[in-house]
Design a protein around this motif. Structure first.
Motif, PDB file in Angstrom:
ATOM      1  N   GLY A 147      25.523  -4.182  -6.142  1.00  0.00           N
ATOM      2  CA  GLY A 147      24.458  -3.612  -5.329  1.00  0.00           C
ATOM      3  C   GLY A 147      23.187  -3.308  -6.082  1.00  0.00           C
ATOM      4  O   GLY A 147      22.106  -3.771  -5.710  1.00  0.00           O
ATOM      5  N   LEU A 148      23.311  -2.536  -7.132  1.00  0.00           N
ATOM      6  CA  LEU A 148      22.137  -2.039  -7.841  1.00  0.00           C
ATOM      7  C   LEU A 148      21.164  -3.130  -8.305  1.00  0.00           C
ATOM      8  O   LEU A 148      19.960  -3.006  -8.070  1.00  0.00           O
ATOM      9  CB  LEU A 148      22.566  -1.154  -9.018  1.00  0.00           C
ATOM     10  N   PRO A 149      21.630  -4.197  -8.920  1.00  0.00           N
ATOM     11  CA  PRO A 149      20.655  -5.213  -9.374  1.00  0.00           C
ATOM     12  C   PRO A 149      19.840  -5.811  -8.223  1.00  0.00           C
ATOM     13  O   PRO A 149      18.647  -6.085  -8.373  1.00  0.00           O
ATOM     14  CB  PRO A 149      21.516  -6.284 -10.034  1.00  0.00           C
ATOM     15  N   TYR A 150      20.471  -6.003  -7.087  1.00  0.00           N
ATOM     16  CA  TYR A 150      19.800  -6.593  -5.937  1.00  0.00           C
ATOM     17  C   TYR A 150      18.855  -5.588  -5.284  1.00  0.00           C
ATOM     18  O   TYR A 150      17.726  -5.931  -4.928  1.00  0.00           O
ATOM     19  CB  TYR A 150      20.847  -7.112  -4.944  1.00  0.00           C
ATOM     20  N   ASP A 151      19.312  -4.340  -5.133  1.00  0.00           N
ATOM     21  CA  ASP A 151      18.448  -3.303  -4.570  1.00  0.00           C
ATOM     22  C   ASP A 151      17.233  -3.078  -5.460  1.00  0.00           C
ATOM     23  O   ASP A 151      16.105  -2.953  -4.973  1.00  0.00           O
ATOM     24  CB  ASP A 151      19.220  -1.992  -4.396  1.00  0.00           C
ATOM     25  N   ARG A 152      17.444  -3.030  -6.752  1.00  0.00           N
ATOM     26  CA  ARG A 152      16.336  -2.824  -7.685  1.00  0.00           C
ATOM     27  C   ARG A 152      15.327  -3.972  -7.584  1.00  0.00           C
ATOM     28  O   ARG A 152      14.117  -3.747  -7.580  1.00  0.00           O
ATOM     29  CB  ARG A 152      16.860  -2.695  -9.107  1.00  0.00           C
ATOM     30  N   LYS A 153      15.815  -5.184  -7.505  1.00  0.00           N
ATOM     31  CA  LYS A 153      14.924  -6.349  -7.412  1.00  0.00           C
ATOM     32  C   LYS A 153      14.049  -6.261  -6.163  1.00  0.00           C
ATOM     33  O   LYS A 153      12.845  -6.558  -6.214  1.00  0.00           O
ATOM     34  CB  LYS A 153      15.754  -7.637  -7.393  1.00  0.00           C
ATOM     35  N   ILE A 154      14.628  -5.839  -5.063  1.00  0.00           N
ATOM     36  CA  ILE A 154      13.876  -5.709  -3.812  1.00  0.00           C
ATOM     37  C   ILE A 154      12.862  -4.580  -3.922  1.00  0.00           C
ATOM     38  O   ILE A 154      11.680  -4.749  -3.606  1.00  0.00           O
ATOM     39  CB  ILE A 154      14.841  -5.516  -2.623  1.00  0.00           C
ATOM     40  N   ILE A 155      13.298  -3.416  -4.377  1.00  0.00           N
ATOM     41  CA  ILE A 155      12.392  -2.260  -4.477  1.00  0.00           C
ATOM     42  C   ILE A 155      11.243  -2.556  -5.430  1.00  0.00           C
ATOM     43  O   ILE A 155      10.094  -2.193  -5.160  1.00  0.00           O
ATOM     44  CB  ILE A 155      13.178  -1.001  -4.880  1.00  0.00           C
ATOM     45  N   GLU A 156      11.521  -3.206  -6.524  1.00  0.00           N
ATOM     46  CA  GLU A 156      10.468  -3.515  -7.491  1.00  0.00           C
ATOM     47  C   GLU A 156       9.469  -4.538  -6.961  1.00  0.00           C
ATOM     48  O   GLU A 156       8.380  -4.674  -7.508  1.00  0.00           O
ATOM     49  CB  GLU A 156      11.087  -3.996  -8.802  1.00  0.00           C
ATOM     50  N   SER A 157       9.810  -5.222  -5.878  1.00  0.00           N
ATOM     51  CA  SER A 157       8.890  -6.210  -5.306  1.00  0.00           C
ATOM     52  C   SER A 157       7.915  -5.587  -4.302  1.00  0.00           C
ATOM     53  O   SER A 157       6.986  -6.270  -3.861  1.00  0.00           O
ATOM     54  CB  SER A 157       9.680  -7.323  -4.600  1.00  0.00           C
ATOM     55  N   PHE A 158       8.093  -4.303  -3.956  1.00  0.00           N
ATOM     56  CA  PHE A 158       7.197  -3.679  -2.985  1.00  0.00           C
ATOM     57  C   PHE A 158       5.768  -3.684  -3.528  1.00  0.00           C
ATOM     58  O   PHE A 158       5.535  -3.296  -4.665  1.00  0.00           O
ATOM     59  CB  PHE A 158       7.600  -2.230  -2.697  1.00  0.00           C
ATOM     60  N   PRO A 159       4.812  -4.105  -2.718  1.00  0.00           N
ATOM     61  CA  PRO A 159       3.415  -4.089  -3.162  1.00  0.00           C
ATOM     62  C   PRO A 159       2.947  -2.667  -3.473  1.00  0.00           C
ATOM     63  O   PRO A 159       3.350  -1.711  -2.806  1.00  0.00           O
ATOM     64  CB  PRO A 159       2.647  -4.644  -1.956  1.00  0.00           C
ATOM     65  N   THR A 160       2.097  -2.531  -4.458  1.00  0.00           N
ATOM     66  CA  THR A 160       1.596  -1.202  -4.830  1.00  0.00           C
ATOM     67  C   THR A 160       0.756  -0.584  -3.725  1.00  0.00           C
ATOM     68  O   THR A 160       0.664   0.647  -3.647  1.00  0.00           O
ATOM     69  CB  THR A 160       0.774  -1.261  -6.129  1.00  0.00           C
ATOM     70  N   LYS A 161       0.160  -1.396  -2.858  1.00  0.00           N
ATOM     71  CA  LYS A 161      -0.639  -0.840  -1.755  1.00  0.00           C
ATOM     72  C   LYS A 161       0.246  -0.157  -0.701  1.00  0.00           C
ATOM     73  O   LYS A 161      -0.255   0.590   0.116  1.00  0.00           O
ATOM     74  CB  LYS A 161      -1.513  -1.916  -1.109  1.00  0.00           C
ATOM     75  N   TRP A 162       1.543  -0.424  -0.731  1.00  0.00           N
ATOM     76  CA  TRP A 162       2.461   0.268   0.174  1.00  0.00           C
ATOM     77  C   TRP A 162       2.815   1.599  -0.469  1.00  0.00           C
ATOM     78  O   TRP A 162       3.747   1.712  -1.242  1.00  0.00           O
ATOM     79  CB  TRP A 162       3.721  -0.557   0.416  1.00  0.00           C
ATOM     80  N   TRP A 163       2.092   2.616  -0.137  1.00  0.00           N
ATOM     81  CA  TRP A 163       2.242   3.920  -0.779  1.00  0.00           C
ATOM     82  C   TRP A 163       3.366   4.759  -0.173  1.00  0.00           C
ATOM     83  O   TRP A 163       3.759   5.759  -0.762  1.00  0.00           O
ATOM     84  CB  TRP A 163       0.925   4.689  -0.710  1.00  0.00           C
ATOM     85  N   PHE A 164       3.896   4.351   0.973  1.00  0.00           N
ATOM     86  CA  PHE A 164       4.899   5.168   1.650  1.00  0.00           C
ATOM     87  C   PHE A 164       6.231   4.437   1.809  1.00  0.00           C
ATOM     88  O   PHE A 164       6.794   4.338   2.883  1.00  0.00           O
ATOM     89  CB  PHE A 164       4.392   5.629   3.019  1.00  0.00           C
ATOM     90  N   ASN A 165       6.762   3.920   0.729  1.00  0.00           N
ATOM     91  CA  ASN A 165       8.083   3.304   0.776  1.00  0.00           C
ATOM     92  C   ASN A 165       9.136   4.391   0.684  1.00  0.00           C
ATOM     93  O   ASN A 165       9.046   5.295  -0.153  1.00  0.00           O
ATOM     94  CB  ASN A 165       8.242   2.302  -0.365  1.00  0.00           C
ATOM     95  N   LEU A 166      10.129   4.293   1.545  1.00  0.00           N
ATOM     96  CA  LEU A 166      11.165   5.309   1.631  1.00  0.00           C
ATOM     97  C   LEU A 166      12.516   4.680   1.338  1.00  0.00           C
ATOM     98  O   LEU A 166      12.877   3.674   1.945  1.00  0.00           O
ATOM     99  CB  LEU A 166      11.150   5.924   3.031  1.00  0.00           C
ATOM    100  N   LEU A 167      13.239   5.274   0.410  1.00  0.00           N
ATOM    101  CA  LEU A 167      14.616   4.878   0.120  1.00  0.00           C
ATOM    102  C   LEU A 167      15.526   5.822   0.886  1.00  0.00           C
ATOM    103  O   LEU A 167      15.414   7.044   0.745  1.00  0.00           O
ATOM    104  CB  LEU A 167      14.899   4.988  -1.380  1.00  0.00           C
ATOM    105  N   ASN A 168      16.395   5.259   1.716  1.00  0.00           N
ATOM    106  CA  ASN A 168      17.309   6.079   2.495  1.00  0.00           C
ATOM    107  C   ASN A 168      18.740   5.751   2.114  1.00  0.00           C
ATOM    108  O   ASN A 168      19.195   4.627   2.282  1.00  0.00           O
ATOM    109  CB  ASN A 168      17.099   5.833   3.996  1.00  0.00           C
TER     110      ASN A 168
END
Length: 177
Positions: free
Chosen positions: A54-75
């Protein structure tokens, strides 16, 4: 466990599809997304399994979020989250079912880089409760966090038939009413 290589192949396909979706919506005027991690909980996987599958895949996705998206929420969508791994999945906001288990809101806030999202129980406070109960729970959450780095909400989706009066009570507390 018998076919870990096949599972990794499938997880790579899902991750690549998610990354393509994120790329497709990158130009939309949004402030962020809610990324739900249901499998980072002890009721689903051991920590070793999550670190492998799980972790490697979740990290890869989260790290791809654009910096202009200031309100990313991990639930952390399920009870018994592997909350101590939150520093490996950094987002500006973290939500979990703080009213249904550990860690509580004040302890969770100490582990989170940004803001915490919670303080209200989706069923007992919002859906089945009263405006008075919602106000009391909201005040308690605000007190436990000194009203800092707190987004008052339930740590999971609220039933569609939740009384409007209860939702309004939560909003009024936040607005100082």
């Amino acid at each position: 466990h018998a076919h870990a290589d096949r599972l990794h192949t499938g997880l790579n396909v899902l991750t690549d599809s998610t990354l393509r979706f994120l790329e497709a919506i990158r130009r939309l005027p949004i402030s962020g997304i809610c990324y739900v991690v249901n499998h980072a909980c002890y009721s689903a996987l051991s920590e070793a399994e999550y670190r492998t599958f799980g972790l490697p895949y979740d990290r890869k996705i989260i790290e791809s979020f654009p910096t202009k998206w200031w309100f990313n929420l991990l639930n952390f969508g399920e009870p018994l989250p592997m909350f101590h791994l939150v520093d490996e999945l950094i987002t500006p906001v973290v939500a979990w079912r703080d009213r249904e288990g550990e860690p509580d809101l004040s302890q969770g806030r100490l582990q989170v880089f940004g803001a915490v999202c919670g303080g209200l129980h989706a069923l007992e406070d919002l859906h089945l409760g009263t405006p008075t109960r919602v106000r009391d729970s909201a005040r308690d959450a605000m007190s436990r966090t000194n009203s800092r780095r707190l987004i008052l909400s339930a740590g999971r989706p609220v039933p569609a038939l939740t009384p409007y009066s209860n939702l309004r009570a939560a909003r009024m507390i936040v607005e100082g009413g």
